[in-house]
Design a protein around this motif. Structure first.
Motif: not given
Ligand code: PCA
Length: 328
Positions: A113-136
């Protein structure tokens, strides 16, 4: 005696012409469809990104922005880039959570809910999201969060019971689900059509940032903003993988470098502008306030339900992201 000089001169001009035509043959115009207005901070940030790309690629890639859904409607941008109708584009990624639940990671209520947490969440998610995008057939370039999401209404709302039956503009699966769990009637509408939907009564409430409220001058119809800070959804800029594959490595890394800069400057802008947007809403007569404790508690409970639902949907990958986020 003058001929050799003239010949040298002609040869020089010839070489110049050759190199000019070689440069223009290499220069590519990249149309970039975007859903939000030209004056929105995401669009302004993308203007800087485009300028960065032009200079870092020595003019090889010339990105032309098409904000406001002018080239493709928001909902069509991702498919247009996947299929190569546009080489690059920007899209609210959670709007595609129906294709893959991981795209909805940034819209799980009260998870980050904060910019700092949003940043941390994105760091945790980014690799997997890049892989999903790549498949598309998509290549991740950069992402920028919107300011925290709050609820807009045209009457005071003290508890979830007060929301019953209200027509609620949704922008993704999570916002539609939020409407269902609060007894509201969801209608999916792009930001570009929000003002009109409010003016005609198709929608009478929504959840979004102060940024979109200001863009759409929603004080013309609505009166109350509850600063729930429910989540910070992201716009993601991606490129078509085939167009990307045709670029040399130096050009690819120049664009990625500009993407990194745009992610940083856009996020900074989003955070800096947050309070000012809410002030603009208040200056225009809206009652800007935190939700009551009762409402907060009810929304937190809905957030728990939606977090459980998301985790169930997103399976092992989703759990790995949330675990990594919680471990940090
Ligand atoms: N504005 C966008 C998405 C999130 C936000 O703050 C919108 O309402 O469409």
């Amino acid at each position: 005696m003058r001929f050799p000089g003239a010949a040298t001169c002609a040869a020089f001009i010839g070489a110049l012409a050759l190199s000019a035509s070689a440069t223009s043959a290499l220069a590519q115009k990249w149309d970039m469809p975007m859903a939000y207005p030209a004056t929105n901070f995401h669009s302004e940030n993308a203007k800087d990104f485009a300028a960065c790309v032009k200079s870092a690629t020595g003019g090889k890639i010339d990105i032309a922005l098409h904000p406001g859904g002018s080239l493709f409607n928001g909902n069509d941008i991702k498919r247009a880039v996947q299929t190569g109708q546009a080489p690059i584009g920007e899209r609210l990624i959670s709007a595609h959570a129906n294709e893959n639940p991981l795209y909805g990671i940034d819209s799980v209520p009260f998870l980050a809910t904060s910019f700092a947490d949003s940043d941390r969440l994105w760091k945790a998610a980014r690799g997997k999201l890049e892989a999903v995008l790549d498949k598309q057939n998509l290549v991740y370039v950069y992402a920028v969060p919107w300011p925290p999401q709050g609820l807009y209404f045209k009457k005071p709302i003290a508890s979830v019971a007060d929301m019953k039956g209200i027509k609620f503009r949704a922008y993704n699966a999570a916002t539609a689900r939020l409407a269902a769990l609060t007894g509201m009637a969801p209608v999916q509408i792009e930001a570009a059509e929000l003002s009109q939907a409010l003016a005609t009564g198709v929608a009478e409430s929504f959840i979004s940032s102060g940024s979109t409220g200001v863009d759409s001058k929603v004080w013309q119809q609505l009166t109350h903003f509850y600063d729930t800070q429910a989540w910070l959804p992201r716009n993601v800029v991606f490129a078509n993988k085939d167009a990307w594959g045709k670029l040399d490595a130096a050009t690819q890394s120049a664009i990625k470098g500009c993407g990194d800069k745009a992610a940083e400057s856009g996020t900074k802008k989003s955070a800096e502008l947050t309070a000012g947007y809410l002030k603009t809403l208040a200056d225009n007569g809206m009652k800007v306030q935190p939700p009551s404790d009762a409402l907060k508690a009810e929304l937190a409970k809905i957030g728990q339900t939606m977090t459980e639902e998301w985790l169930k949907n997103a399976g092992a990958d989703g759990k790995a992201i949330v675990d990594a986020f919680n471990a940090n």
